[in-house]
Design a protein around this motif. Structure first.
Motif, short mmCIF file in Angstrom:
data_model
loop_
_atom_site.label_atom_id
_atom_site.label_comp_id
_atom_site.label_asym_id
_atom_site.label_seq_id
_atom_site.Cartn_x
_atom_site.Cartn_y
_atom_site.Cartn_z
N MET A 70 0.84 -1.19 0.00
CA MET A 70 0.00 0.00 0.00
C MET A 70 0.88 1.24 0.00
O MET A 70 1.82 1.33 0.78
N SER A 71 0.58 2.18 -0.88
CA SER A 71 1.40 3.38 -0.96
C SER A 71 1.16 4.26 0.26
O SER A 71 0.19 4.11 0.99
N SER A 72 2.05 5.24 0.44
CA SER A 72 1.93 6.11 1.60
C SER A 72 0.66 6.93 1.55
O SER A 72 0.04 7.21 2.58
N ARG A 73 0.23 7.36 0.36
CA ARG A 73 -1.00 8.15 0.25
C ARG A 73 -2.22 7.35 0.71
O ARG A 73 -3.06 7.84 1.46
N GLU A 74 -2.33 6.14 0.23
CA GLU A 74 -3.49 5.31 0.56
C GLU A 74 -3.50 4.93 2.04
O GLU A 74 -4.55 4.98 2.70
N LEU A 75 -2.34 4.58 2.56
CA LEU A 75 -2.25 4.22 3.97
C LEU A 75 -2.56 5.43 4.85
O LEU A 75 -3.28 5.31 5.85
N ALA A 76 -2.04 6.60 4.48
CA ALA A 76 -2.32 7.81 5.27
C ALA A 76 -3.80 8.13 5.25
O ALA A 76 -4.38 8.50 6.29
N SER A 77 -4.45 7.99 4.10
CA SER A 77 -5.88 8.26 4.02
C SER A 77 -6.66 7.31 4.91
O SER A 77 -7.56 7.73 5.65
N LEU A 78 -6.33 6.03 4.84
CA LEU A 78 -7.05 5.03 5.64
C LEU A 78 -6.91 5.34 7.13
O LEU A 78 -7.90 5.31 7.88
N ARG A 79 -5.71 5.64 7.56
CA ARG A 79 -5.49 5.93 8.98
C ARG A 79 -6.20 7.20 9.42
O ARG A 79 -6.83 7.23 10.49
N GLN A 80 -6.13 8.25 8.60
CA GLN A 80 -6.77 9.51 8.96
C GLN A 80 -8.28 9.36 9.04
O GLN A 80 -8.92 9.88 9.97
N ARG A 81 -8.84 8.65 8.10
CA ARG A 81 -10.30 8.51 8.09
C ARG A 81 -10.78 7.63 9.24
O ARG A 81 -11.82 7.90 9.85
N TRP A 82 -10.02 6.59 9.58
CA TRP A 82 -10.42 5.75 10.70
C TRP A 82 -10.30 6.52 12.01
O TRP A 82 -11.16 6.40 12.90
N THR A 83 -9.27 7.33 12.14
CA THR A 83 -9.13 8.15 13.35
C THR A 83 -10.32 9.10 13.48
O THR A 83 -10.88 9.27 14.57
N ALA A 84 -10.71 9.73 12.38
CA ALA A 84 -11.86 10.64 12.41
C ALA A 84 -13.14 9.89 12.76
O ALA A 84 -13.99 10.39 13.50
N TYR A 85 -13.28 8.68 12.26
CA TYR A 85 -14.49 7.90 12.51
C TYR A 85 -14.58 7.49 13.98
O TYR A 85 -15.68 7.42 14.54
N ARG A 86 -13.46 7.24 14.61
CA ARG A 86 -13.46 6.88 16.03
C ARG A 86 -13.98 8.03 16.88
O ARG A 86 -14.51 7.79 17.98
N ASP A 87 -13.84 9.26 16.40
CA ASP A 87 -14.29 10.43 17.15
C ASP A 87 -15.69 10.88 16.74
O ASP A 87 -16.18 11.89 17.24
N LEU A 88 -16.32 10.15 15.82
CA LEU A 88 -17.62 10.54 15.29
C LEU A 88 -18.74 9.97 16.14
O LEU A 88 -18.80 8.75 16.35
N ALA A 89 -19.63 10.83 16.62
CA ALA A 89 -20.69 10.37 17.52
C ALA A 89 -21.88 9.79 16.75
O ALA A 89 -22.51 8.82 17.20
N ALA A 90 -22.21 10.40 15.60
CA ALA A 90 -23.39 9.97 14.85
C ALA A 90 -23.14 10.12 13.37
O ALA A 90 -22.31 10.92 12.92
N LEU A 91 -23.88 9.33 12.59
CA LEU A 91 -23.79 9.38 11.14
C LEU A 91 -24.41 10.67 10.61
O LEU A 91 -25.25 11.29 11.26
#
Length: 236
Positions: free
Chosen positions: A1-22
């Motif tokens: 996995m390239s650095s761009r794709e891995l960075a995106s996946l990590r950033q989005r998962w981190t944001a989702y962990r802090d998300l209270a509602a859809l």
């Protein structure tokens, strides 16, 4: 996995962990209304049994209130919008298709990996990788539009290849969905080979996207130079 794709996946998962509602996905974007269709270029995923099995398995485990599951025949990767069908002249769309076929003919089929799950506030997708070949196809499509129109719709930047498997249909709490996704992130990705990009007339009814295919631009790595070489060899 390239650095761009891995960075995106990590950033989005981190944001989702802090998300209270859809966030409800199905609000009407500018210009959209019931019964209106939109020309757009997509990658679609017919005859991809490995992907279909993965999505079916994931969706079986993601039947939560607030999630609208994408039909298997509705899986897609959004590439480049063109315009509403009642605003684009037939001659323009025909010219864009001709230009797109010429530009895409020299590009090889896309060998894509899909997975793991990649959620955000409006839905749950699958990470697509690698991005670069998909971006090259999108650049070719944008060049085709630019050959016909002085301005290409939609920004060139900010494109993130993804395939959505469930949209957020209500502001439901994310905690139970997040816990299930944490269990599903280990599932291995699957591969799909895409040999064409499709111009579709897209509409959205009953909390889902449906479309009819208007034209396709093959990705076969056979541009003008390949044709000239075949003619020189006497190939049929």
């Amino acid at each position: 996995m390239s650095s761009r794709e891995l960075a995106s996946l990590r950033q989005r998962w981190t944001a989702y962990r802090d998300l209270a509602a859809l966030t409800e996905h199905w609000y009407w974007r500018p210009g959209w209304r019931a019964g209106r269709h939109f020309y757009t270029w997509h990658l679609t995923f017919q005859e991809q049994p490995d992907l279909h099995r993965l999505v079916t398995d994931l969706q079986h485990q993601l039947q939560f209130p607030g999630l609208d599951l994408v039909p298997i025949d509705g899986l897609h990767l959004t590439m480049q919008g063109v315009g509403f069908t009642d605003e684009v002249p037939d001659g323009d769309i025909e010219a864009i298709v001709t230009e797109a076929r010429q530009r895409c003919a020299g590009l090889p089929p896309l060998d894509l990996s899909l997975g793991p799950v990649d959620p955000d506030a409006e839905g749950i997708g699958l990470l697509v990788q690698p991005w670069s070949p998909v971006e090259r196809v999108r650049t070719a499509i944008r060049a085709a539009i630019a050959a016909v129109w002085p301005t290409v719709p939609e920004p060139a930047d900010g494109f993130r290849p993804h395939v959505t498997i469930a949209y957020s249909g209500a502001p439901a709490p994310t905690a139970p969905i997040r816990a299930r996704l944490a269990e599903l992130r280990h599932l291995p990705p699957v591969t799909a080979t895409i040999s064409e990009v499709s111009l579709i007339a897209l509409h959205r009814e009953h909390r889902t996207y449906r479309w009819s295919t208007q034209a396709t631009a093959p990705l076969n790595g056979r541009g003008p130079r390949h044709a000239e070489a075949q003619a020189a060899r006497g190939d049929q």
